[in-house]
Design a protein around this motif. Sequence first.
Motif, PDB file in Angstrom:
ATOM      1  N   ARG A 247       0.974  -1.156  -0.271  1.00 14.06           N
ATOM      2  CA  ARG A 247       0.179  -0.115  -0.077  1.00 14.06           C
ATOM      3  C   ARG A 247       0.974   1.200   0.116  1.00 14.06           C
ATOM      4  NH1 ARG A 247      -4.395   1.654   4.728  1.00 14.06           N
ATOM      5  NH2 ARG A 247      -4.887   3.839   3.750  1.00 14.06           N
TER       6      ARG A 247
ATOM      7  N   TYR B 246      -3.824  10.325  -3.553  1.00 17.63           N
ATOM      8  CA  TYR B 246      -4.462   9.246  -3.874  1.00 17.63           C
ATOM      9  C   TYR B 246      -3.847   8.064  -3.035  1.00 17.63           C
ATOM     10  CZ  TYR B 246      -5.043  11.687  -8.237  1.00 17.63           C
ATOM     11  OH  TYR B 246      -5.473  12.683  -9.359  1.00 17.63           O
TER      12      TYR B 246
ATOM     13  N   TRP C 181      -2.858   3.997  -3.157  1.00 22.34           N
ATOM     14  CA  TRP C 181      -2.593   2.929  -4.128  1.00 22.34           C
ATOM     15  C   TRP C 181      -2.721   1.799  -3.002  1.00 22.34           C
ATOM     16  CZ3 TRP C 181      -1.118   2.383  -8.979  1.00 22.34           C
ATOM     17  CH2 TRP C 181      -0.760   1.228  -9.498  1.00 22.34           C
TER      18      TRP C 181
ATOM     19  N   LEU D 133      -5.067   2.485  -8.609  1.00 16.29           N
ATOM     20  CA  LEU D 133      -4.982   3.988  -7.929  1.00 16.29           C
ATOM     21  C   LEU D 133      -6.563   4.156  -7.715  1.00 16.29           C
ATOM     22  CD1 LEU D 133      -2.844   6.217  -8.019  1.00 16.29           C
ATOM     23  CD2 LEU D 133      -3.957   7.235 -10.115  1.00 16.29           C
TER      24      LEU D 133
ATOM     25  N   GLU E 124      -2.650  10.747 -13.809  1.00 16.26           N
ATOM     26  CA  GLU E 124      -2.745   9.294 -13.669  1.00 16.26           C
ATOM     27  C   GLU E 124      -2.048   8.480 -14.155  1.00 16.26           C
ATOM     28  OE1 GLU E 124      -6.874   8.353 -13.349  1.00 16.26           O
ATOM     29  OE2 GLU E 124      -7.562  10.241 -12.317  1.00 16.26           O
TER      30      GLU E 124
ATOM     31  N   THR F  58       0.516   5.913 -11.906  1.00 22.29           N
ATOM     32  CA  THR F  58       0.461   4.554 -11.941  1.00 22.29           C
ATOM     33  C   THR F  58       1.892   4.072 -12.237  1.00 22.29           C
ATOM     34  OG1 THR F  58      -1.906   4.770 -13.033  1.00 22.29           O
ATOM     35  CG2 THR F  58      -0.683   2.653 -13.455  1.00 22.29           C
TER      36      THR F  58
ATOM     37  N   GLY G  46       3.475   3.901  -8.894  1.00 24.71           N
ATOM     38  CA  GLY G  46       2.828   2.955  -8.008  1.00 24.71           C
ATOM     39  C   GLY G  46       3.216   1.788  -8.107  1.00 24.71           C
ATOM     40  N   LYS G  47       3.344   1.534  -9.602  1.00 22.32           N
ATOM     41  CA  LYS G  47       3.902   0.067  -9.888  1.00 22.32           C
ATOM     42  C   LYS G  47       5.238  -0.340  -9.709  1.00 22.32           C
ATOM     43  CE  LYS G  47       0.144  -1.326 -13.157  1.00 22.32           C
ATOM     44  NZ  LYS G  47       0.010  -1.883 -14.437  1.00 22.32           N
TER      45      LYS G  47
END
Length: 522
Positions: free
Chosen positions: A3, A17, A19, A24, A274, A278, A281-282
């Motif tokens: 997370r 945001y 995650w 997202l 976004e 993304t 986040g990945k």
Amino acid sequence: MFRKQLLYITSDALCAYDWRNGALGTGHVFPPSAAGLDGFAAWLEEPQEQRLDVPAYLLTDLIEEDFQHQLLPHVRGKAGRALLERRKQQLHRDTPYRGSALLGRESTGRHDDQVLFFALTNPSLLQPWTEALEHLRIPVAGIYSTSLLSIALVKKLVLTHEHLLLVTQQSGGLRQSYYEKGQLRFSRQTVAIALDGVAVNIALETEKTRQFLTSTRMLSRGEVLNTVILAPAAQITKLKLLCDNDLEVAYHFIDLQHASLRVGLRQTPALADELLLTLLGKHPPPSHYPPGPLARYYHFQRARNVLYGASALVGASAALWCVINLLGGISDGAATVRLQQETASDQKRYHSSMANLPPAPAKTQNMKVAVTLGRMIASQAPEPGRMLGILSTALEQAPQVQLAQLHWHAGQASVRTAGSPPAPQPPGAGATTLSSSLAGIPAAPPQALRLEADVAMPNNDYRAALGAITAFAQTLAREPGMQVAIEETPLDLRSSAALSGKSATPAPDSQARFTLLLVWKP
């Protein structure tokens, strides 16, 4: 996936945001005001969400971001790092958010390093948000730039143009990033002038960027600048009417839906924010800008997680060891019971077999001892064969020595003075019972061999005779465990003996008798 909290910071707001599970969440916008900071703190402290221990990733999209291309001497190691740090401070003194990236080396001259220096020149835009994170002890994993993060977006979209200008519309405005052979060289942000949702100033800003690149010699005159514009499908038709290709600019358009599929975003966004979030986040890269003291809670959290993991591993190993020992104990107990049963069965059969046999003249233990003593005597009892073999080998090497008489017996030999005959044994001495040590129990005893031999003396040469006797004795003494003593010699060399004879008259060849005592311990 773990997370995360992804915080998108612009000059006008912060959009937060969540995650979770590789997706997202919905963004929450907070303006840079007292009410916005209070709302941001309340959002972080929501008890049902438990965000205080979730690491935060700050993604900046600011107009106050500077990029400079510099040439540095090719220096590595500690000196190279010090040189790089000094140049960072010279270029951007007033901000702690500065970094660098190595682009390559010059192909001519000294082959200097091509280094891109970048910095957030107005740190006050981040200060309210970083102070809030510091106050709540939020673990900050890193501070990132949308310009630098868009390198991953270029790779995802497989844009292979040598001179590429990527144009994206983001929350902070219109972002134009120039790439040369896949390396970021320059990026700028401008205000988007929108008409019916379409940025009508894209072509104008692209021309300004091309002129700047040409004036700074990042782009040679006459080279084509391939401009790739990310936009929703509904806007691409209108943008094509505004953007005309010419000799130095070629426009390409990519639908945001196609870009979302390449990145792995489930829904199609209206802006490129976004897409970049993304990617962050990945696969979060190392922090573009040093977070400084903000990262200490993140390091504490990582150290705590490592300790927890190590404790869990130790606990699991201990539990596994206990289970293995328990299973081994159960198996050993079953094997012990089985062996006890087999032992009882064997003893029962033994007693049954012994009960049907006639009485034995001797006990089994006595018979075992007798067999053991017999084997010991057979292997360790003294016998003259080996000693005679050693003597035979020595006689072959001394042809002038002839054997006359041998006396062998086990044990230490009695010392005999020169000139005295061997002591006669009393009658019946040969029938005396041997002790256990002389029979080879528990170890092989020493053996003694007294030999009388004649040595040839040509021309009555006693010196040659004595040399032959000495050489013969030394040959025997080389055998391991052998001790040799000369008891009698042809010539009495004692100080009390008198010498007589005539040296003028020639003497015939003769022989002289000598005696050796050999003591050998196998």
